[in-house]
Write a protein that holds these residues in place. Structure first.
Motif, PDB file in Angstrom:
ATOM      1  N   LEU A   1      27.729 132.398 -89.643  1.00  0.00           N
ATOM      2  CA  LEU A   1      26.310 132.271 -89.963  1.00  0.00           C
ATOM      3  C   LEU A   1      25.725 131.003 -89.351  1.00  0.00           C
ATOM      4  O   LEU A   1      24.558 130.984 -88.933  1.00  0.00           O
ATOM      5  CB  LEU A   1      26.112 132.270 -91.482  1.00  0.00           C
ATOM      6  CG  LEU A   1      26.515 133.566 -92.194  1.00  0.00           C
ATOM      7  CD1 LEU A   1      26.367 133.423 -93.699  1.00  0.00           C
ATOM      8  CD2 LEU A   1      25.695 134.746 -91.691  1.00  0.00           C
TER       9      LEU A   1
ATOM     10  N   THR B   1      24.776 131.850 -85.893  1.00  0.00           N
ATOM     11  CA  THR B   1      23.885 132.996 -85.706  1.00  0.00           C
ATOM     12  C   THR B   1      22.487 132.764 -86.257  1.00  0.00           C
ATOM     13  O   THR B   1      21.500 133.171 -85.648  1.00  0.00           O
ATOM     14  CB  THR B   1      24.488 134.238 -86.402  1.00  0.00           C
ATOM     15  OG1 THR B   1      25.800 134.470 -85.887  1.00  0.00           O
ATOM     16  CG2 THR B   1      23.621 135.465 -86.179  1.00  0.00           C
ATOM     17  N   LEU B   2      22.397 132.117 -87.412  1.00  0.00           N
ATOM     18  CA  LEU B   2      21.107 131.932 -88.067  1.00  0.00           C
ATOM     19  C   LEU B   2      20.481 130.587 -87.684  1.00  0.00           C
ATOM     20  O   LEU B   2      21.178 129.647 -87.298  1.00  0.00           O
ATOM     21  CB  LEU B   2      21.282 132.007 -89.589  1.00  0.00           C
ATOM     22  CG  LEU B   2      21.909 133.297 -90.127  1.00  0.00           C
ATOM     23  CD1 LEU B   2      22.015 133.233 -91.646  1.00  0.00           C
ATOM     24  CD2 LEU B   2      21.117 134.516 -89.692  1.00  0.00           C
TER      25      LEU B   2
ATOM     26  N   SER C   1      15.688 139.190 -92.048  1.00  0.00           N
ATOM     27  CA  SER C   1      16.112 140.525 -92.471  1.00  0.00           C
ATOM     28  C   SER C   1      17.614 140.704 -92.226  1.00  0.00           C
ATOM     29  O   SER C   1      18.043 140.952 -91.100  1.00  0.00           O
ATOM     30  CB  SER C   1      15.318 141.594 -91.717  1.00  0.00           C
ATOM     31  OG  SER C   1      15.757 142.885 -92.066  1.00  0.00           O
ATOM     32  N   LEU C   2      18.392 140.545 -93.294  1.00  0.00           N
ATOM     33  CA  LEU C   2      19.847 140.641 -93.226  1.00  0.00           C
ATOM     34  C   LEU C   2      20.335 141.697 -94.210  1.00  0.00           C
ATOM     35  O   LEU C   2      19.682 141.972 -95.220  1.00  0.00           O
ATOM     36  CB  LEU C   2      20.500 139.305 -93.582  1.00  0.00           C
ATOM     37  CG  LEU C   2      20.057 138.050 -92.834  1.00  0.00           C
ATOM     38  CD1 LEU C   2      20.671 136.814 -93.479  1.00  0.00           C
ATOM     39  CD2 LEU C   2      20.460 138.139 -91.379  1.00  0.00           C
ATOM     40  N   SER C   3      21.497 142.262 -93.925  1.00  0.00           N
ATOM     41  CA  SER C   3      22.156 143.113 -94.912  1.00  0.00           C
ATOM     42  C   SER C   3      23.657 142.936 -94.787  1.00  0.00           C
ATOM     43  O   SER C   3      24.171 142.642 -93.702  1.00  0.00           O
ATOM     44  CB  SER C   3      21.781 144.594 -94.733  1.00  0.00           C
ATOM     45  OG  SER C   3      22.274 145.096 -93.505  1.00  0.00           O
TER      46      SER C   3
ATOM     47  N   LEU D   1      24.576 132.717 -98.609  1.00  0.00           N
ATOM     48  CA  LEU D   1      23.180 132.963 -98.279  1.00  0.00           C
ATOM     49  C   LEU D   1      22.273 132.420 -99.383  1.00  0.00           C
ATOM     50  O   LEU D   1      22.566 132.567-100.569  1.00  0.00           O
ATOM     51  CB  LEU D   1      22.949 134.461 -98.089  1.00  0.00           C
ATOM     52  CG  LEU D   1      23.668 135.073 -96.884  1.00  0.00           C
ATOM     53  CD1 LEU D   1      23.595 136.589 -96.939  1.00  0.00           C
ATOM     54  CD2 LEU D   1      23.084 134.549 -95.582  1.00  0.00           C
TER      55      LEU D   1
ATOM     56  N   VAL E   1      20.456 139.444-100.493  1.00  0.00           N
ATOM     57  CA  VAL E   1      20.199 140.413 -99.419  1.00  0.00           C
ATOM     58  C   VAL E   1      20.791 141.752 -99.843  1.00  0.00           C
ATOM     59  O   VAL E   1      21.699 141.806-100.675  1.00  0.00           O
ATOM     60  CB  VAL E   1      20.809 139.954 -98.068  1.00  0.00           C
ATOM     61  CG1 VAL E   1      20.244 138.602 -97.648  1.00  0.00           C
ATOM     62  CG2 VAL E   1      22.327 139.917 -98.129  1.00  0.00           C
TER      63      VAL E   1
ATOM     64  N   ALA F   1      17.639 146.449 -91.218  1.00  0.00           N
ATOM     65  CA  ALA F   1      17.917 145.016 -91.122  1.00  0.00           C
ATOM     66  C   ALA F   1      17.996 144.592 -89.663  1.00  0.00           C
ATOM     67  O   ALA F   1      18.470 145.353 -88.801  1.00  0.00           O
ATOM     68  CB  ALA F   1      19.225 144.692 -91.826  1.00  0.00           C
ATOM     69  N   SER F   2      17.539 143.368 -89.386  1.00  0.00           N
ATOM     70  CA  SER F   2      17.677 142.824 -88.029  1.00  0.00           C
ATOM     71  C   SER F   2      19.133 142.529 -87.716  1.00  0.00           C
ATOM     72  O   SER F   2      19.609 142.779 -86.609  1.00  0.00           O
ATOM     73  CB  SER F   2      16.852 141.538 -87.890  1.00  0.00           C
ATOM     74  OG  SER F   2      15.480 141.802 -88.045  1.00  0.00           O
ATOM     75  N   VAL F   3      19.840 141.966 -88.710  1.00  0.00           N
ATOM     76  CA  VAL F   3      21.249 141.619 -88.542  1.00  0.00           C
ATOM     77  C   VAL F   3      22.049 142.253 -89.660  1.00  0.00           C
ATOM     78  O   VAL F   3      21.750 142.047 -90.841  1.00  0.00           O
ATOM     79  CB  VAL F   3      21.467 140.091 -88.542  1.00  0.00           C
ATOM     80  CG1 VAL F   3      22.958 139.761 -88.432  1.00  0.00           C
ATOM     81  CG2 VAL F   3      20.699 139.436 -87.411  1.00  0.00           C
TER      82      VAL F   3
ATOM     83  N   ILE G   1      25.762 142.412 -91.377  1.00  0.00           N
ATOM     84  CA  ILE G   1      26.992 141.628 -91.471  1.00  0.00           C
ATOM     85  C   ILE G   1      28.078 142.547 -92.021  1.00  0.00           C
ATOM     86  O   ILE G   1      28.110 142.849 -93.219  1.00  0.00           O
ATOM     87  CB  ILE G   1      26.799 140.398 -92.373  1.00  0.00           C
ATOM     88  CG1 ILE G   1      25.627 139.545 -91.854  1.00  0.00           C
ATOM     89  CG2 ILE G   1      28.075 139.569 -92.439  1.00  0.00           C
ATOM     90  CD1 ILE G   1      25.203 138.449 -92.823  1.00  0.00           C
TER      91      ILE G   1
END
Length: 220
Positions: free
Chosen positions: A48, A51-52, A77-79, A98, A102, A132-134, A136
């Motif tokens: 993370l 990435t974030l 937007s994460l899941s 986080l 999410v 979601a954009s990303v 996980i």
């Protein structure tokens, strides 16, 4: 060991020591759960963090009246997508990392015993909500890579723009297979990689069947 550029194997010394403990057959279920959680936390921090991005949010006020600028994450937007069953052992650690809750979307996949190819038996990705954009993906053991690759393909078809796969350990060939499924959209982060697989698709030396160890179903 030659691995693709989108595969990231941690060099954290504490992580390597914890993985060594997880390998032991004498490690009881309670400690197995704790170790999977702790390993996922360290791997998650590294993934993370790379990435974030922290960006400025709206203004807020401290308890003694000072104004400050809040910090939010981008992308927002994460899941989480745990692969059933063993991926459930990693959910809590990533949720804790986080700053806000999410969605958690479960994928059920198993390997057909004779072919070792993945079979999907459960999918609760929402079809009438925003994608979601990303995503996980939480997959503690990447063995042949078939299950992980199938999850990546499912999420790509769902419409995600990027996938992070967080894993405790993988086999070299399996990790390569999963990484090749969508090279430009996937990054795999893992605590360790073993060179070999047994004929029935288990990592050597590996950590055994993490799902069985977590849920006390060894010898089922």
């Amino acid at each position: 060991m030659s691995l693709p550029s989108n595969v990231h194997v941690s060099k954290h010394p504490c992580l390597r020591a914890k993985l060594s403990l997880l390998r032991s057959k004498s490690t009881p279920t309670r400690d197995t759960k704790a170790l999977v959680n702790e390993i996922a936390t360290i791997v998650g921090c590294e993934a993370l963090g790379a990435t974030l991005t922290a960006i400025d949010g709206p203004k807020d006020e401290t308890p003694i009246g000072f104004e400050y600028t809040t910090t939010t994450l981008e992308p927002q937007s994460l899941s989480l997508v745990p692969i059933l069953r063993s991926g459930l052992g990693m959910v809590e650690s990533i949720q804790t990392l986080l700053p806000t809750p999410v969605p958690v979307h479960h994928l059920g996949l198993y390997r057909e015993p004779s072919t070792l190819e993945p079979v999907e038996y459960y999918n609760n990705l929402p079809q009438h909500q925003g994608v979601a954009s990303v995503a996980i993906v939480l997959d503690p053991v990447i063995a042949t890579g078939g299950t992980c690759a199938a999850a990546i393909q499912t999420l790509r078809e769902w419409g995600v723009r990027r996938i992070l796969v967080l894993s405790v350990i993988g086999a070299a060939d399996g990790v390569r297979r999963a990484a090749a499924e969508w090279p430009e959209g996937v990054d795999i982060w893992t605590a360790g990689v073993d060179d070999e697989l047994t004929p029935d698709g288990m990592l050597k030396p590996g950590v055994g069947d993490v799902g069985d160890r977590l849920f006390l179903t060894i010898g089922k």
